[in-house]
Write a protein that holds these residues in place. Structure first.
Motif, PDB file in Angstrom:
ATOM      1  N   SER A 120       0.827  -1.200   0.000  1.00  0.00           N
ATOM      2  CA  SER A 120       0.000   0.000   0.000  1.00  0.00           C
ATOM      3  C   SER A 120       0.865   1.256   0.000  1.00  0.00           C
ATOM      4  O   SER A 120       0.533   2.257  -0.636  1.00  0.00           O
ATOM      5  N   LYS A 121       1.989   1.209   0.694  1.00  0.00           N
ATOM      6  CA  LYS A 121       2.887   2.366   0.786  1.00  0.00           C
ATOM      7  C   LYS A 121       3.501   2.699  -0.574  1.00  0.00           C
ATOM      8  O   LYS A 121       3.621   3.863  -0.936  1.00  0.00           O
ATOM      9  N   TYR A 122       3.887   1.682  -1.336  1.00  0.00           N
ATOM     10  CA  TYR A 122       4.518   1.868  -2.639  1.00  0.00           C
ATOM     11  C   TYR A 122       3.558   1.584  -3.785  1.00  0.00           C
ATOM     12  O   TYR A 122       3.953   1.138  -4.858  1.00  0.00           O
ATOM     13  N   ARG A 123       2.277   1.856  -3.587  1.00  0.00           N
ATOM     14  CA  ARG A 123       1.236   1.534  -4.545  1.00  0.00           C
ATOM     15  C   ARG A 123       1.461   2.219  -5.893  1.00  0.00           C
ATOM     16  O   ARG A 123       1.367   1.603  -6.941  1.00  0.00           O
ATOM     17  N   THR A 124       1.780   3.501  -5.870  1.00  0.00           N
ATOM     18  CA  THR A 124       1.965   4.257  -7.109  1.00  0.00           C
ATOM     19  C   THR A 124       3.141   3.725  -7.913  1.00  0.00           C
ATOM     20  O   THR A 124       3.047   3.558  -9.143  1.00  0.00           O
ATOM     21  N   LEU A 158      -3.510  -6.933  -8.335  1.00  0.00           N
ATOM     22  CA  LEU A 158      -3.250  -7.096  -6.909  1.00  0.00           C
ATOM     23  C   LEU A 158      -3.259  -5.752  -6.195  1.00  0.00           C
ATOM     24  O   LEU A 158      -3.940  -5.575  -5.174  1.00  0.00           O
ATOM     25  N   VAL A 159      -2.547  -4.791  -6.740  1.00  0.00           N
ATOM     26  CA  VAL A 159      -2.449  -3.481  -6.102  1.00  0.00           C
ATOM     27  C   VAL A 159      -3.800  -2.762  -6.136  1.00  0.00           C
ATOM     28  O   VAL A 159      -4.194  -2.113  -5.166  1.00  0.00           O
ATOM     29  N   SER A 160      -4.539  -2.894  -7.229  1.00  0.00           N
ATOM     30  CA  SER A 160      -5.863  -2.281  -7.312  1.00  0.00           C
ATOM     31  C   SER A 160      -6.824  -2.907  -6.307  1.00  0.00           C
ATOM     32  O   SER A 160      -7.602  -2.205  -5.652  1.00  0.00           O
ATOM     33  N   GLY A 161      -6.769  -4.230  -6.177  1.00  0.00           N
ATOM     34  CA  GLY A 161      -7.618  -4.913  -5.206  1.00  0.00           C
ATOM     35  C   GLY A 161      -7.308  -4.513  -3.777  1.00  0.00           C
ATOM     36  O   GLY A 161      -8.208  -4.306  -2.961  1.00  0.00           O
ATOM     37  N   LEU A 162      -6.015  -4.385  -3.462  1.00  0.00           N
ATOM     38  CA  LEU A 162      -5.645  -3.936  -2.117  1.00  0.00           C
ATOM     39  C   LEU A 162      -6.094  -2.502  -1.867  1.00  0.00           C
ATOM     40  O   LEU A 162      -6.524  -2.164  -0.760  1.00  0.00           O
ATOM     41  N   GLY A 163      -6.002  -1.663  -2.892  1.00  0.00           N
ATOM     42  CA  GLY A 163      -6.484  -0.290  -2.758  1.00  0.00           C
ATOM     43  C   GLY A 163      -7.975  -0.243  -2.489  1.00  0.00           C
ATOM     44  O   GLY A 163      -8.436   0.527  -1.637  1.00  0.00           O
ATOM     45  N   LEU A 164      -8.733  -1.077  -3.193  1.00  0.00           N
ATOM     46  CA  LEU A 164     -10.177  -1.147  -2.937  1.00  0.00           C
ATOM     47  C   LEU A 164     -10.468  -1.658  -1.531  1.00  0.00           C
ATOM     48  O   LEU A 164     -11.368  -1.166  -0.847  1.00  0.00           O
ATOM     49  N   TYR A 176      -8.575  -1.424   1.204  1.00  0.00           N
ATOM     50  CA  TYR A 176      -8.275  -0.403   2.202  1.00  0.00           C
ATOM     51  C   TYR A 176      -9.295   0.738   2.165  1.00  0.00           C
ATOM     52  O   TYR A 176      -9.641   1.300   3.193  1.00  0.00           O
ATOM     53  N   SER A 177      -9.789   1.096   0.969  1.00  0.00           N
ATOM     54  CA  SER A 177     -10.770   2.174   0.896  1.00  0.00           C
ATOM     55  C   SER A 177     -12.108   1.736   1.486  1.00  0.00           C
ATOM     56  O   SER A 177     -12.770   2.511   2.170  1.00  0.00           O
ATOM     57  N   LEU A 178     -12.514   0.487   1.253  1.00  0.00           N
ATOM     58  CA  LEU A 178     -13.756   0.001   1.858  1.00  0.00           C
ATOM     59  C   LEU A 178     -13.609  -0.159   3.364  1.00  0.00           C
ATOM     60  O   LEU A 178     -14.557   0.064   4.116  1.00  0.00           O
TER      61      LEU A 178
END
Length: 86
Positions: free
Chosen positions: A10-14, A56-62, A64-66
């Motif tokens: 999550s920290k290095y998502r971008t 994977l990164v998009s799913g983790l972003g979703l 954490y946002s939910l």
């Protein structure tokens, strides 16, 4: 010993999404006749890995946002209903 932590993703998502995007672009460029150095051509086989990283990164972003929404989320009939807590 290396310890895996999901918060690092999550920290290095971008940065991870950028790497994944470049891998997908390299993978599609060879089929379209783009001429590139030999070391770049070796990256072209990693296009599917780029897609996997991006998902994977998009799913983790979703996730954490939910998780951060201050509401109750119910799944009903294939639809997501969000109710604000009072």
């Amino acid at each position: 010993m290396f310890q895996f932590n999901v918060n690092d993703i999550s920290k290095y998502r971008t940065q991870l999404m950028g790497i994944a995007t470049l891998l997908v672009i390299f993978g599609h460029s060879v089929g379209n006749g783009v001429v590139m150095p030999r070391w770049m051509e070796s990256l072209c086989g990693l296009a599917s890995v780029g897609v996997d990283i991006f998902l994977l990164v998009s799913g983790l972003g979703l996730w954490y946002s939910l998780k951060s929404i201050d509401s109750q989320v119910n799944l009903w009939g294939g639809k997501v209903l969000v109710y604000k807590k009072i």
